[in-house]
Write an enzyme that holds these catalytic residues in place. Structure first.
Site, PDB file in Angstrom:
ATOM      1  N   SER A  47     -77.201 -56.732  27.854  1.00 56.96           N
ATOM      2  CA  SER A  47     -76.862 -58.145  28.074  1.00 56.96           C
ATOM      3  C   SER A  47     -75.365 -58.374  27.935  1.00 56.96           C
ATOM      4  CB  SER A  47     -77.632 -59.090  27.144  1.00 56.96           C
ATOM      5  OG  SER A  47     -78.424 -58.435  26.219  1.00 56.96           O
ATOM      6  N   TYR A 136     -85.692 -52.581  23.008  1.00 55.30           N
ATOM      7  CA  TYR A 136     -84.756 -53.648  22.658  1.00 55.30           C
ATOM      8  C   TYR A 136     -85.557 -54.925  22.420  1.00 55.30           C
ATOM      9  CZ  TYR A 136     -80.695 -56.796  23.078  1.00 55.30           C
ATOM     10  OH  TYR A 136     -79.723 -57.739  22.858  1.00 55.30           O
ATOM     11  N   LYS A 164     -83.837 -51.379  18.899  1.00 54.90           N
ATOM     12  CA  LYS A 164     -82.704 -52.259  18.632  1.00 54.90           C
ATOM     13  C   LYS A 164     -83.309 -53.606  18.277  1.00 54.90           C
ATOM     14  CE  LYS A 164     -78.741 -54.411  20.747  1.00 54.90           C
ATOM     15  NZ  LYS A 164     -78.329 -55.069  21.988  1.00 54.90           N
ATOM     16  N   THR A 166     -82.779 -57.324  17.352  1.00 53.67           N
ATOM     17  CA  THR A 166     -81.895 -58.498  17.298  1.00 53.67           C
ATOM     18  C   THR A 166     -82.729 -59.695  16.874  1.00 53.67           C
ATOM     19  OG1 THR A 166     -80.513 -57.540  19.030  1.00 53.67           O
ATOM     20  CG2 THR A 166     -80.171 -59.863  18.535  1.00 53.67           C
ATOM     21  N   GLY A 188     -79.089 -55.628  15.482  1.00 45.45           N
ATOM     22  CA  GLY A 188     -78.576 -56.205  16.726  1.00 45.45           C
ATOM     23  C   GLY A 188     -77.731 -57.452  16.559  1.00 45.45           C
ATOM     24  N   ASP A 190     -74.634 -59.023  15.130  1.00 48.46           N
ATOM     25  CA  ASP A 190     -73.378 -58.571  14.524  1.00 48.46           C
ATOM     26  C   ASP A 190     -73.092 -59.322  13.224  1.00 48.46           C
ATOM     27  OD1 ASP A 190     -73.575 -57.702  17.092  1.00 48.46           O
ATOM     28  OD2 ASP A 190     -71.567 -58.284  17.702  1.00 48.46           O
ATOM     29  N   GLU A 191     -73.440 -60.621  13.229  1.00 48.42           N
ATOM     30  CA  GLU A 191     -73.144 -61.466  12.073  1.00 48.42           C
ATOM     31  C   GLU A 191     -73.966 -61.066  10.847  1.00 48.42           C
ATOM     32  OE1 GLU A 191     -74.236 -62.040  15.080  1.00 48.42           O
ATOM     33  OE2 GLU A 191     -75.184 -63.986  15.325  1.00 48.42           O
ATOM     34  N   SER A 207     -72.090 -56.890  20.678  1.00 46.65           N
ATOM     35  CA  SER A 207     -71.063 -57.341  21.622  1.00 46.65           C
ATOM     36  C   SER A 207     -69.687 -57.437  20.978  1.00 46.65           C
ATOM     37  CB  SER A 207     -71.374 -58.734  22.187  1.00 46.65           C
ATOM     38  OG  SER A 207     -72.651 -59.173  21.914  1.00 46.65           O
TER      39      SER A 207
HETATM   40  O1  MN9 Z   1     -77.891 -57.718  20.335  1.00 47.12           O
HETATM   41  C1  MN9 Z   1     -75.971 -58.944  20.923  1.00 47.12           C
HETATM   42  N1  MN9 Z   1     -76.807 -59.928  21.505  1.00 47.12           N
HETATM   43  C2  MN9 Z   1     -76.663 -60.300  22.770  1.00 47.12           C
HETATM   44  C3  MN9 Z   1     -76.744 -57.744  20.591  1.00 47.12           C
HETATM   45  O2  MN9 Z   1     -75.849 -59.833  23.518  1.00 47.12           O
HETATM   46  C4  MN9 Z   1     -77.578 -61.342  23.264  1.00 47.12           C
HETATM   47  C5  MN9 Z   1     -75.249 -59.382  19.646  1.00 47.12           C
HETATM   48  O3  MN9 Z   1     -74.184 -58.488  19.502  1.00 47.12           O
HETATM   49  C6  MN9 Z   1     -74.751 -60.807  19.676  1.00 47.12           C
HETATM   50  O4  MN9 Z   1     -74.004 -61.053  20.835  1.00 47.12           O
HETATM   51  C7  MN9 Z   1     -73.872 -61.129  18.470  1.00 47.12           C
HETATM   52  C8  MN9 Z   1     -73.421 -62.573  18.454  1.00 47.12           C
HETATM   53  O5  MN9 Z   1     -74.506 -63.399  18.091  1.00 47.12           O
HETATM   54  O6  MN9 Z   1     -74.553 -60.833  17.313  1.00 47.12           O
END
Ligand code: MN9
Length: 289
Positions: A47, A136, A164, A166, A188, A190-191, A207
């Site tokens: 994504s 994912y 993965k 998220t 997944g 980042d925060e 990302s």
């Molecule tokens: O899972 C990313 N999610 C998307 C990976 O791309 C939807 C994350 O890296 C988020 O972009 C990041 C920011 O919320 O945690």
């Protein structure tokens, strides 16, 4: 045995576009830089890479560029998820031929598929090549909020090498990786990287790793050295950046941050829009390293 090659910090690579395609020169130079920073691998065509806005051929070209540039130095995971099974299988076979080290796919989205259909999709992807497949799971975007039992069923498919994850349900995350100690699990969000590592993640894919690889590696390395306080200090610094990125949109902001910090990586494809002056001014104030 856990596949160590698949563990660690892997930017979810942003895709640089030229006027009429993928800017392979920019991609090659950027992935070399990320490898020099010490990342353990790259997650290509997901994504964050705007895969939904790319043609099949562009997705293949991007992967060929990445594998050709850093494929013998770091791990390359090819995201092959698509809206149709046929397209995903074509990308999967291409990824194996190209030399990717693993495949990954988001759960099929838009239509509300039954679990039987989702499971069949992963069986077909896992059957298509000999590469490990990373599921994912991103329910907030796909709408497929699978139960722990259903995720375990997907993890049991032969050739599935991990997940993965998220989401913020770290109870579910812990139950999953404890049930599959030989598979690889990625944080997944980042925060919440530090929290994910505490819940047992073997690494992270994200990302914002594109814009602050060294800080993200610092979180990971501090955590691995058992210094959780230091890992949280770096996480908090990263979150000051992520907070702004989330305010203005993840991919447009990440590309804008690269430019503000000296690397012109272009802008996202429409429907995304270049950021407003207000957004750029706010992003200019955050410190990526
Ligand atoms: O899972 C990313 N999610 C998307 C990976 O791309 C939807 C994350 O890296 C988020 O972009 C990041 C920011 O919320 O945690």
């Amino acid at each position: 045995m856990k596949n160590q090659k698949l563990c660690g910090i892997m930017p979810a690579l942003l895709t640089p576009f030229s006027e009429n395609g993928v800017d392979t020169k920019k991609a090659a130079s950027f992935v070399s830089y990320l490898a020099d920073c010490g990342v353990h691998g790259l997650y290509v065509g997901g994504s964050s890479g705007e895969m939904l806005l790319m043609t099949q051929n562009e997705r293949k070209e991007l992967l060929e560029t990445v594998v050709g540039t850093v494929g013998n130095r770091i791990t390359v995971i090819a995201h092959i998820g698509s809206t149709s099974t046929a397209a995903a299988l074509e990308l999967a076979r291409h990824a194996e031929k190209t030399g990717a080290h693993a495949l990954s796919s988001v759960t099929p989205f838009y239509f509300k598929y039954s679990f039987r259909e989702l499971k069949n999709y992963y069986e077909r992807v896992a059957d298509a090549t000999s590469l490990p497949v990373i599921i994912y799971n991103i329910p907030a975007l796909t709408g497929a909020a699978l139960s722990t039992a259903q995720l375990k069923e997907l993890l049991s498919i032969p050739n599935v090498g991990g997940m993965k994850f998220t989401a913020s349900d770290f109870f579910q995350f812990e139950r999953l990786h404890t049930a599959f100690p030989d598979k690889v699990f990625y944080n997944g969000s980042d925060e919440m990287l530090c929290s994910g590592l505490a819940a047992g993640a073997d690494g992270g894919i994200g990302s914002t790793y594109n814009v602050m690889p060294k800080r993200i590696l610092a979180i990971y390395n501090a955590f691995r050295a058992n210094d959780v306080a230091l890992a949280m200090k770096y996480q908090s610094e990263a979150n000051a950046v992520i907070e702004e990125v989330l305010r203005w949109g993840v991919m447009p902001s990440c590309k804008a941050l690269l430019k503000l910090n000296g690397r012109d990586y272009g802008v996202c494809r429409e429907p995304f829009l270049p950021l407003s002056d207000e957004a750029l001014a706010a992003l200019a104030k955050v410190k990526v390293e």
